[in-house]
Design a protein around this motif. Structure first.
Motif, PDB file in Angstrom:
ATOM      1  N   GLY A  49       0.638  -1.118   0.092  1.00 10.72           N
ATOM      2  CA  GLY A  49       0.098  -0.159   0.142  1.00 10.72           C
ATOM      3  C   GLY A  49       0.890   1.237  -0.111  1.00 10.72           C
ATOM      4  N   ARG A  50       0.258   2.346  -0.348  1.00 12.39           N
ATOM      5  CA  ARG A  50       0.866   3.691  -0.498  1.00 12.39           C
ATOM      6  C   ARG A  50       1.741   3.823   0.894  1.00 12.39           C
ATOM      7  N   GLU A  51       0.908   4.173   1.951  1.00 10.45           N
ATOM      8  CA  GLU A  51       1.960   4.468   3.170  1.00 10.45           C
ATOM      9  C   GLU A  51       2.540   3.304   3.550  1.00 10.45           C
ATOM     10  N   GLU A  52       2.541   2.163   3.210  1.00 12.34           N
ATOM     11  CA  GLU A  52       3.392   1.078   3.693  1.00 12.34           C
ATOM     12  C   GLU A  52       4.705   1.318   2.915  1.00 12.34           C
ATOM     13  N   ALA A  53       4.372   1.448   1.765  1.00 13.41           N
ATOM     14  CA  ALA A  53       5.614   1.672   0.699  1.00 13.41           C
ATOM     15  C   ALA A  53       6.572   2.916   1.187  1.00 13.41           C
ATOM     16  N   GLU A  54       5.807   3.819   1.566  1.00  8.60           N
ATOM     17  CA  GLU A  54       6.668   4.876   1.879  1.00  8.60           C
ATOM     18  C   GLU A  54       7.306   4.732   3.132  1.00  8.60           C
ATOM     19  N   ARG A  55       6.877   3.943   4.276  1.00  9.60           N
ATOM     20  CA  ARG A  55       7.362   3.707   5.357  1.00  9.60           C
ATOM     21  C   ARG A  55       8.641   2.935   5.326  1.00  9.60           C
ATOM     22  N   ALA A  56       8.348   1.749   4.125  1.00 11.65           N
ATOM     23  CA  ALA A  56       9.613   1.091   4.016  1.00 11.65           C
ATOM     24  C   ALA A  56      10.678   1.668   3.110  1.00 11.65           C
ATOM     25  N   ALA A  57      10.357   2.617   2.327  1.00 14.55           N
ATOM     26  CA  ALA A  57      11.150   3.472   1.623  1.00 14.55           C
ATOM     27  C   ALA A  57      12.238   4.262   2.609  1.00 14.55           C
ATOM     28  N   VAL A  58      11.358   4.948   3.547  1.00 15.47           N
ATOM     29  CA  VAL A  58      12.108   5.776   4.493  1.00 15.47           C
ATOM     30  C   VAL A  58      12.974   4.713   5.511  1.00 15.47           C
ATOM     31  N   GLU A  59      12.376   3.892   5.609  1.00 11.39           N
ATOM     32  CA  GLU A  59      13.330   2.976   6.628  1.00 11.39           C
ATOM     33  C   GLU A  59      14.559   2.271   5.949  1.00 11.39           C
TER      34      GLU A  59
END
Length: 229
Positions: A49-59
């Protein structure tokens, strides 16, 4: 693709943590944001999902506390390059322009004949000092550019340049003041348009040098880095 909240918050925190020249700083922040958006887009394409993908990218990218020190080092180098280029260009240029002004001033020959004995040695000393500073600026510009891989601590070069300006500027002001006022300058020079214009240009150059030097010293002082975001 428009950025989401997680990446936007991260980039905002990174921007607040960094200090330095505006242009390079904005370029770094933009590059970081673009990289995060590309990673998030790829992860989203893999099914996140979009939010999950962004969190993974930041991590994956790393926390602000992990990333910012390296960016801050680059910004201090950029500030050093800016000051080095400023010294390399403006200090010798000031010397040359003043030499031309003195040569074209109508009463210049008479002025040298009636000037104090110390006038010419002080004038030559000031010229040599300014040229030396310009040469040091050129050397530092090369060291912080092509020679960056060969110097172990570029922050020291940046700090040296800042200290050099703050140490040498009072000396140059004193010598310049002695030449202009201590020698009771040539009659009419105070109203001579090219001389007045060059005086204003010199003040502008000095102000620019001081501003760049202050930035260099501010970026290279030892201070705790902002806490991780």
């Amino acid at each position: 693709m428009a950025g989401g909240g997680v990446i936007d918050d991260y980039v905002t925190g990174l921007g607040r943590a960094l200090r330095g020249p505006r242009g390079p700083r904005l370029d770094m922040i933009t590059e970081a944001r673009d990289s995060l958006l590309d990673t998030a887009e790829a992860l989203q394409g893999d099914g996140l999902g979009r939010e999950e993908a962004e969190r993974a990218a930041v991590e994956e990218f790393g926390t602000v506390g992990e990333i910012a020190p390296g960016y801050q080092e680059e910004l201090s180098i950029a500030a050093g390059r800016r000051l080095a280029a400023t010294l390399f260009l403006t200090v010798p240029l000031t010397t040359v322009m003043w030499s031309v002004i003195w040569r074209i001033f109508p009463t210049a020959p008479m002025a040298y004949e009636t000037s104090p004995d110390w006038f010419v040695p002080v004038a030559r000393g000031l010229d040599i000092l300014q040229m030396l500073i310009g040469v040091l600026g050129g050397i530092a510009l090369v060291a912080l550019g092509r020679g960056l891989r060969r110097i172990g601590r570029p922050r020291l070069v940046t700090r040296f340049l800042g200290l050099l300006v703050w140490a040498m500027l009072p000396v140059m002001l004193t010598l310049s003041g002695a030449l202009m006022f201590g020698s009771h300058g040539p009659v009419g020079f105070g109203d001579y348009p090219p001389g007045v214009g060059m005086a204003l240009v010199s003040l502008l150059f000095w102000g620019l040098q001081l501003y760049c030097a202050f930035t260099c010293l501010s970026l290279t002082r030892r201070a705790p880095f902002p806490a991780c975001a």
